[in-house]
Design a protein around this motif. Sequence first.
Motif, PDB file in Angstrom:
ATOM      1  N   HIS A 150       5.623  37.270 -23.345  1.00  0.00           N
ATOM      2  CA  HIS A 150       5.211  37.302 -24.751  1.00  0.00           C
ATOM      3  C   HIS A 150       4.505  38.620 -25.022  1.00  0.00           C
ATOM      4  O   HIS A 150       3.506  38.931 -24.386  1.00  0.00           O
ATOM      5  CB  HIS A 150       4.270  36.140 -25.030  1.00  0.00           C
ATOM      6  CG  HIS A 150       4.262  35.749 -26.465  1.00  0.00           C
ATOM      7  ND1 HIS A 150       3.680  34.608 -26.899  1.00  0.00           N
ATOM      8  CD2 HIS A 150       4.763  36.340 -27.570  1.00  0.00           C
ATOM      9  CE1 HIS A 150       3.832  34.506 -28.211  1.00  0.00           C
ATOM     10  NE2 HIS A 150       4.479  35.557 -28.626  1.00  0.00           N
TER      11      HIS A 150
ATOM     12  N   GLY B  78       4.312  42.001 -28.329  1.00  0.00           N
ATOM     13  CA  GLY B  78       4.713  42.495 -29.632  1.00  0.00           C
ATOM     14  C   GLY B  78       3.503  42.887 -30.446  1.00  0.00           C
ATOM     15  O   GLY B  78       2.364  42.704 -30.007  1.00  0.00           O
TER      16      GLY B  78
ATOM     17  N   THR C  45       1.945  41.659 -32.948  1.00  0.00           N
ATOM     18  CA  THR C  45       0.939  40.669 -33.335  1.00  0.00           C
ATOM     19  C   THR C  45       0.259  40.023 -32.129  1.00  0.00           C
ATOM     20  O   THR C  45      -0.677  39.243 -32.303  1.00  0.00           O
ATOM     21  CB  THR C  45       1.539  39.566 -34.243  1.00  0.00           C
ATOM     22  OG1 THR C  45       2.516  38.826 -33.524  1.00  0.00           O
ATOM     23  CG2 THR C  45       2.143  40.179 -35.503  1.00  0.00           C
TER      24      THR C  45
ATOM     25  N   HIS D 100       3.660  48.154 -25.662  1.00  0.00           N
ATOM     26  CA  HIS D 100       4.045  47.465 -26.899  1.00  0.00           C
ATOM     27  C   HIS D 100       2.953  46.542 -27.418  1.00  0.00           C
ATOM     28  O   HIS D 100       3.213  45.653 -28.218  1.00  0.00           O
ATOM     29  CB  HIS D 100       5.324  46.663 -26.674  1.00  0.00           C
ATOM     30  CG  HIS D 100       6.473  47.497 -26.219  1.00  0.00           C
ATOM     31  ND1 HIS D 100       7.107  48.410 -27.021  1.00  0.00           N
ATOM     32  CD2 HIS D 100       7.071  47.584 -25.014  1.00  0.00           C
ATOM     33  CE1 HIS D 100       8.055  49.009 -26.340  1.00  0.00           C
ATOM     34  NE2 HIS D 100       8.058  48.531 -25.113  1.00  0.00           N
TER      35      HIS D 100
ATOM     36  N   LYS E 253       2.887  36.235 -34.588  1.00  0.00           N
ATOM     37  CA  LYS E 253       4.199  35.960 -35.163  1.00  0.00           C
ATOM     38  C   LYS E 253       5.335  36.293 -34.193  1.00  0.00           C
ATOM     39  O   LYS E 253       6.455  35.831 -34.373  1.00  0.00           O
ATOM     40  CB  LYS E 253       4.365  36.746 -36.452  1.00  0.00           C
ATOM     41  CG  LYS E 253       3.386  36.324 -37.539  1.00  0.00           C
ATOM     42  CD  LYS E 253       3.607  37.143 -38.780  1.00  0.00           C
ATOM     43  CE  LYS E 253       2.749  36.852 -39.960  1.00  0.00           C
ATOM     44  NZ  LYS E 253       1.650  36.069 -39.958  1.00  0.00           N
ATOM     45  N   ASP E 254       5.066  37.114 -33.198  1.00  0.00           N
ATOM     46  CA  ASP E 254       6.098  37.504 -32.234  1.00  0.00           C
ATOM     47  C   ASP E 254       6.494  36.307 -31.375  1.00  0.00           C
ATOM     48  O   ASP E 254       5.643  35.548 -30.918  1.00  0.00           O
ATOM     49  CB  ASP E 254       5.583  38.636 -31.336  1.00  0.00           C
ATOM     50  CG  ASP E 254       5.231  39.861 -32.142  1.00  0.00           C
ATOM     51  OD1 ASP E 254       6.166  40.516 -32.651  1.00  0.00           O
ATOM     52  OD2 ASP E 254       4.030  40.152 -32.281  1.00  0.00           O
ATOM     53  N   GLN E 255       7.783  36.157 -31.162  1.00  0.00           N
ATOM     54  CA  GLN E 255       8.309  35.052 -30.371  1.00  0.00           C
ATOM     55  C   GLN E 255       8.334  35.427 -28.885  1.00  0.00           C
ATOM     56  O   GLN E 255       8.683  36.541 -28.521  1.00  0.00           O
ATOM     57  CB  GLN E 255       9.730  34.706 -30.813  1.00  0.00           C
ATOM     58  CG  GLN E 255       9.805  34.203 -32.240  1.00  0.00           C
ATOM     59  CD  GLN E 255       9.061  32.893 -32.415  1.00  0.00           C
ATOM     60  OE1 GLN E 255       9.244  31.963 -31.658  1.00  0.00           O
ATOM     61  NE2 GLN E 255       8.212  32.828 -33.427  1.00  0.00           N
TER      62      GLN E 255
END
Length: 95
Positions: free
Chosen positions: A4, A6, A8, A50, A81-83
Amino acid sequence: MLVHEGPTVTKQRYEEIVRRLAGDGRTRMESLADWPVEGLLVHIAGESEHGFRVVDVWESEEACRRFAEVLMPIMEEVGIKDQAQIYPPHAFVLA
């Protein structure tokens, strides 16, 4: 294996999730007993190029799903919100 990361996924949001999961103000999980569900084999979290990256390895897909049921509402509340990406592991070596 769950990865996980990203824009967010930040250290601050990760620490808020840990506070909510632990329920005692801690910002880091320190043992397998700290997790709300059984089945976690490895948890690693830290800064990446990232943003903030979290990697979990679960003993089964079912264990990962049980944790997701607890985690997903909290992630939504803190604004992630990132999956997560789920990968079936090809090999696992424990030192």
